[in-house]
Enzyme design. Sequence first.
Site, PDB file in Angstrom:
ATOM      1  N   SER A  46     -14.051  -4.018   1.896  1.00 57.13           N
ATOM      2  CA  SER A  46     -13.253  -2.988   1.230  1.00 57.13           C
ATOM      3  C   SER A  46     -11.784  -3.348   1.366  1.00 57.13           C
ATOM      4  O   SER A  46     -11.307  -3.643   2.457  1.00 57.13           O
ATOM      5  CB  SER A  46     -13.525  -1.632   1.896  1.00 57.13           C
ATOM      6  OG  SER A  46     -12.661  -0.648   1.374  1.00 57.13           O
TER       7      SER A  46
ATOM      8  N   GLU B  37     -12.266   0.634  16.877  1.00 56.23           N
ATOM      9  CA  GLU B  37     -13.453   1.470  16.782  1.00 56.23           C
ATOM     10  C   GLU B  37     -14.447   0.873  15.780  1.00 56.23           C
ATOM     11  O   GLU B  37     -14.058   0.265  14.783  1.00 56.23           O
ATOM     12  CB  GLU B  37     -13.050   2.886  16.363  1.00 56.23           C
ATOM     13  CG  GLU B  37     -12.205   3.537  17.449  1.00 56.23           C
ATOM     14  CD  GLU B  37     -11.712   4.936  17.140  1.00 56.23           C
ATOM     15  OE1 GLU B  37     -11.599   5.718  18.093  1.00 56.23           O
ATOM     16  OE2 GLU B  37     -11.428   5.249  15.980  1.00 56.23           O
TER      17      GLU B  37
ATOM     18  N   CYS C 185      -4.070   7.922   5.679  1.00 62.90           N
ATOM     19  CA  CYS C 185      -5.032   7.219   6.539  1.00 62.90           C
ATOM     20  C   CYS C 185      -4.539   7.179   7.988  1.00 62.90           C
ATOM     21  O   CYS C 185      -3.390   6.797   8.249  1.00 62.90           O
ATOM     22  CB  CYS C 185      -5.222   5.798   6.002  1.00 62.90           C
ATOM     23  SG  CYS C 185      -6.135   4.722   7.107  1.00 62.90           S
TER      24      CYS C 185
ATOM     25  N   CYS D 183      -0.978   3.358   4.097  1.00 66.31           N
ATOM     26  CA  CYS D 183      -1.349   4.430   3.166  1.00 66.31           C
ATOM     27  C   CYS D 183      -1.141   5.763   3.888  1.00 66.31           C
ATOM     28  O   CYS D 183      -1.648   5.945   4.994  1.00 66.31           O
ATOM     29  CB  CYS D 183      -2.807   4.280   2.732  1.00 66.31           C
ATOM     30  SG  CYS D 183      -3.176   2.642   2.089  1.00 66.31           S
TER      31      CYS D 183
ATOM     32  N   SER E 177     -10.030   0.236  -2.780  1.00 68.46           N
ATOM     33  CA  SER E 177      -9.466   1.559  -2.520  1.00 68.46           C
ATOM     34  C   SER E 177      -8.473   1.876  -3.624  1.00 68.46           C
ATOM     35  O   SER E 177      -7.307   1.513  -3.532  1.00 68.46           O
ATOM     36  CB  SER E 177      -8.748   1.552  -1.167  1.00 68.46           C
ATOM     37  OG  SER E 177      -9.694   1.402  -0.147  1.00 68.46           O
ATOM     38  N   LEU E 178      -8.940   2.539  -4.661  1.00 69.49           N
ATOM     39  CA  LEU E 178      -8.086   2.764  -5.831  1.00 69.49           C
ATOM     40  C   LEU E 178      -7.218   4.022  -5.649  1.00 69.49           C
ATOM     41  O   LEU E 178      -6.000   3.951  -5.664  1.00 69.49           O
ATOM     42  CB  LEU E 178      -8.960   2.847  -7.090  1.00 69.49           C
ATOM     43  CG  LEU E 178      -8.202   2.757  -8.406  1.00 69.49           C
ATOM     44  CD1 LEU E 178      -7.483   1.430  -8.564  1.00 69.49           C
ATOM     45  CD2 LEU E 178      -9.140   2.965  -9.594  1.00 69.49           C
ATOM     46  N   HIS E 179      -7.855   5.156  -5.519  1.00 69.87           N
ATOM     47  CA  HIS E 179      -7.203   6.441  -5.169  1.00 69.87           C
ATOM     48  C   HIS E 179      -6.220   7.009  -6.182  1.00 69.87           C
ATOM     49  O   HIS E 179      -5.730   8.120  -5.982  1.00 69.87           O
ATOM     50  CB  HIS E 179      -6.511   6.365  -3.793  1.00 69.87           C
ATOM     51  CG  HIS E 179      -7.391   5.866  -2.697  1.00 69.87           C
ATOM     52  ND1 HIS E 179      -8.642   6.366  -2.469  1.00 69.87           N
ATOM     53  CD2 HIS E 179      -7.216   4.878  -1.777  1.00 69.87           C
ATOM     54  CE1 HIS E 179      -9.199   5.723  -1.458  1.00 69.87           C
ATOM     55  NE2 HIS E 179      -8.362   4.806  -1.027  1.00 69.87           N
TER      56      HIS E 179
ATOM     57  N   GLY F  58      -7.978  -1.417   9.659  1.00 73.92           N
ATOM     58  CA  GLY F  58      -7.391  -2.655   9.160  1.00 73.92           C
ATOM     59  C   GLY F  58      -7.716  -3.006   7.726  1.00 73.92           C
ATOM     60  O   GLY F  58      -8.624  -2.451   7.116  1.00 73.92           O
ATOM     61  N   GLU F  59      -6.940  -3.960   7.209  1.00 72.29           N
ATOM     62  CA  GLU F  59      -7.109  -4.456   5.843  1.00 72.29           C
ATOM     63  C   GLU F  59      -7.754  -5.850   5.949  1.00 72.29           C
ATOM     64  O   GLU F  59      -7.075  -6.827   6.312  1.00 72.29           O
ATOM     65  CB  GLU F  59      -5.734  -4.509   5.161  1.00 72.29           C
ATOM     66  CG  GLU F  59      -5.665  -5.305   3.875  1.00 72.29           C
ATOM     67  CD  GLU F  59      -6.760  -4.970   2.873  1.00 72.29           C
ATOM     68  OE1 GLU F  59      -6.861  -3.819   2.458  1.00 72.29           O
ATOM     69  OE2 GLU F  59      -7.524  -5.890   2.500  1.00 72.29           O
TER      70      GLU F  59
ATOM     71  N   CYS G  27     -14.389   8.322   7.303  1.00 72.19           N
ATOM     72  CA  CYS G  27     -13.455   7.426   6.605  1.00 72.19           C
ATOM     73  C   CYS G  27     -12.019   7.828   6.893  1.00 72.19           C
ATOM     74  O   CYS G  27     -11.643   8.980   6.719  1.00 72.19           O
ATOM     75  CB  CYS G  27     -13.611   7.575   5.098  1.00 72.19           C
ATOM     76  SG  CYS G  27     -15.012   6.760   4.440  1.00 72.19           S
TER      77      CYS G  27
ATOM     78  N   CYS H 258      -2.996  -1.278  11.025  1.00 71.40           N
ATOM     79  CA  CYS H 258      -2.919  -1.756   9.640  1.00 71.40           C
ATOM     80  C   CYS H 258      -1.475  -1.639   9.165  1.00 71.40           C
ATOM     81  O   CYS H 258      -0.781  -0.682   9.495  1.00 71.40           O
ATOM     82  CB  CYS H 258      -3.827  -0.916   8.740  1.00 71.40           C
ATOM     83  SG  CYS H 258      -3.878  -1.512   7.037  1.00 71.40           S
TER      84      CYS H 258
ATOM     85  N   CYS I 154     -19.912   0.165  10.360  1.00 70.42           N
ATOM     86  CA  CYS I 154     -18.563   0.059   9.792  1.00 70.42           C
ATOM     87  C   CYS I 154     -17.698  -0.657  10.829  1.00 70.42           C
ATOM     88  O   CYS I 154     -17.543  -0.168  11.946  1.00 70.42           O
ATOM     89  CB  CYS I 154     -18.085   1.487   9.533  1.00 70.42           C
ATOM     90  SG  CYS I 154     -16.416   1.608   8.943  1.00 70.42           S
TER      91      CYS I 154
HETATM   92  N1  SAH Z   1      -8.320  -1.073   4.647  1.00 65.95           N
HETATM   93  C1  SAH Z   1      -9.464  -1.070   3.826  1.00 65.95           C
HETATM   94  C2  SAH Z   1     -10.730  -0.574   4.509  1.00 65.95           C
HETATM   95  C3  SAH Z   1     -10.662   0.617   5.438  1.00 65.95           C
HETATM   96  S1  SAH Z   1     -10.610   2.256   4.920  1.00 65.95           S
HETATM   97  C4  SAH Z   1      -9.212  -0.280   2.570  1.00 65.95           C
HETATM   98  O1  SAH Z   1      -8.233   0.440   2.510  1.00 65.95           O
HETATM   99  O2  SAH Z   1     -10.009  -0.423   1.650  1.00 65.95           O
HETATM  100  C5  SAH Z   1     -12.142   2.748   4.152  1.00 65.95           C
HETATM  101  C6  SAH Z   1     -11.889   3.780   3.002  1.00 65.95           C
HETATM  102  O3  SAH Z   1     -11.480   5.085   3.492  1.00 65.95           O
HETATM  103  C7  SAH Z   1     -10.767   3.337   2.075  1.00 65.95           C
HETATM  104  O4  SAH Z   1     -11.104   3.543   0.736  1.00 65.95           O
HETATM  105  C8  SAH Z   1      -9.642   4.248   2.484  1.00 65.95           C
HETATM  106  O5  SAH Z   1      -8.658   4.343   1.509  1.00 65.95           O
HETATM  107  C9  SAH Z   1     -10.359   5.541   2.749  1.00 65.95           C
HETATM  108  N2  SAH Z   1      -9.580   6.491   3.570  1.00 65.95           N
HETATM  109  C10 SAH Z   1      -8.513   6.232   4.359  1.00 65.95           C
HETATM  110  N3  SAH Z   1      -8.083   7.373   4.955  1.00 65.95           N
HETATM  111  C11 SAH Z   1      -8.908   8.354   4.539  1.00 65.95           C
HETATM  112  C12 SAH Z   1      -9.002   9.754   4.841  1.00 65.95           C
HETATM  113  N4  SAH Z   1      -8.168  10.338   5.699  1.00 65.95           N
HETATM  114  N5  SAH Z   1      -9.985  10.476   4.254  1.00 65.95           N
HETATM  115  C13 SAH Z   1     -10.866   9.875   3.411  1.00 65.95           C
HETATM  116  N6  SAH Z   1     -10.833   8.561   3.102  1.00 65.95           N
HETATM  117  C14 SAH Z   1      -9.863   7.804   3.649  1.00 65.95           C
HETATM  118 FE1  SF4 Z   2      -4.874   0.213   5.911  1.00 62.48          FE
HETATM  119 FE2  SF4 Z   2      -7.044   0.819   4.436  1.00 62.48          FE
HETATM  120 FE3  SF4 Z   2      -5.857   2.689   5.957  1.00 62.48          FE
HETATM  121 FE4  SF4 Z   2      -4.605   1.798   3.764  1.00 62.48          FE
HETATM  122  S1  SF4 Z   2      -6.568   2.942   3.838  1.00 62.48           S
HETATM  123  S2  SF4 Z   2      -3.659   2.087   5.803  1.00 62.48           S
HETATM  124  S3  SF4 Z   2      -5.232  -0.356   3.774  1.00 62.48           S
HETATM  125  S4  SF4 Z   2      -6.886   0.854   6.693  1.00 62.48           S
END
Ligand code: SAH
Ligand code: SF4
Length: 332
Positions: A166, A61, A88, A85, A188-190, A134-135, A308, A81, A74
């Site tokens: 990212s 997508e 996600c 996480c 993506s710190l979180h 994806g990463e 996201c 991936c 985007c």
């Molecule tokens: N894989 C890469 C880029 C894709 S995700 C990465 O992890 O950075 C883009 C952003 O959305 C990342 O910061 C990711 O952690 C965040 N994200 C993933 N799942 C989410 C969700 N369900 N709600 C809000 N943000 C989310």
């Molecule tokens: Fe992969 Fe980014 Fe989703 Fe983590 S947040 S599973 S690295 S796409």
Amino acid sequence: MDWLYHRSIFDFDSMTDLNKDLRQYLDQNYSLHIPMSTKKERSFDGTIKWMIDQGESQAIEAVYIPEKNRGTLCVSSQIGCLIDCPFCATGHQGFNRNLSSAEIIGQVLLAKQDLQNEFKRDDLITNIVFMGMGEPLANFSETVRATKILTDPNGFNISRRRVTISTSGLVPQIIKLADHVNVSLAISLHAPFDELRNELVPINRIHPIESLLSACWFYAKKQNLKTVTFEYTLLKNVNDLREHAKQLAKLLKNRPAKVNLIPFNKFPGVVYEPTPPDQINEFRNILLESGIMAITRTTRGDDIQAACGQLAGTVNNLAKKSLRQKLKKTLN
Ligand code: SAH
Ligand code: SF4
């Protein structure tokens, strides 16, 4: 490149300033096509999501997000991936394969052509973010190749600062990236503590926060970046307490950093809940009071599962249980 990226000609024979032998050679050895969108959805807020066929019954997508003074596309870098996480949707889908640079660039060509057909304008995409499926740094060489075409004056000619990679935090690749491209970096710190980040972003078990931040400051210095963006998705009662905000501020104080707070977007089968807006504001205020730049990202395209972390495409998961368990063991 001029024919492809500036004149939108996808037929070698029409590239009349190339000599006939070269055109014939290109035609016999290469193929030119824009990928096919199998589904196009539109949100009430103007966001557009394309499902793009990748063959073998799989799809990725790409999402276009229009704003007042810019339009962001985007893009996806992998089919699925492996980082897994738990909050996600892409992680839940598993992993099939890396995309080639042609498949990454193909998303931009498709979106550009479609927006041109609909709005009669070819300047709507001003920013590109590698925040789809994806990463990107786990697909390093193809991501770099695609990024170079995006920023090349003979390619899409998008300013370096308007292209953002990212990453979940692949430390050696962040350091290596500085030798290849000079684009914006988002992390993506979180979570502000390793214990919690190990759970939310499992790659942290290999590359903990301290080494990740060192790599970020190295990249920022080498590339002369004003700031690295830290993405922080707020999950109710998991990472959204006052002590998390305070610890986050401590980590980033006096550093070239800004924080993007992302409201959590739900998807089917996920256990986490979003933090209420008042509490997001409170979290943000703690950061601001500590001198950390912080904005809350507006959720876009939620109604069409384009926000996201909601991108899932269609992934034939090759990361079968045993493979995942192996990866988990390595990460432990
Ligand atoms: N894989 C890469 C880029 C894709 S995700 C990465 O992890 O950075 C883009 C952003 O959305 C990342 O910061 C990711 O952690 C965040 N994200 C993933 N799942 C989410 C969700 N369900 N709600 C809000 N943000 C989310
Ligand atoms: Fe992969 Fe980014 Fe989703 Fe983590 S947040 S599973 S690295 S796409």
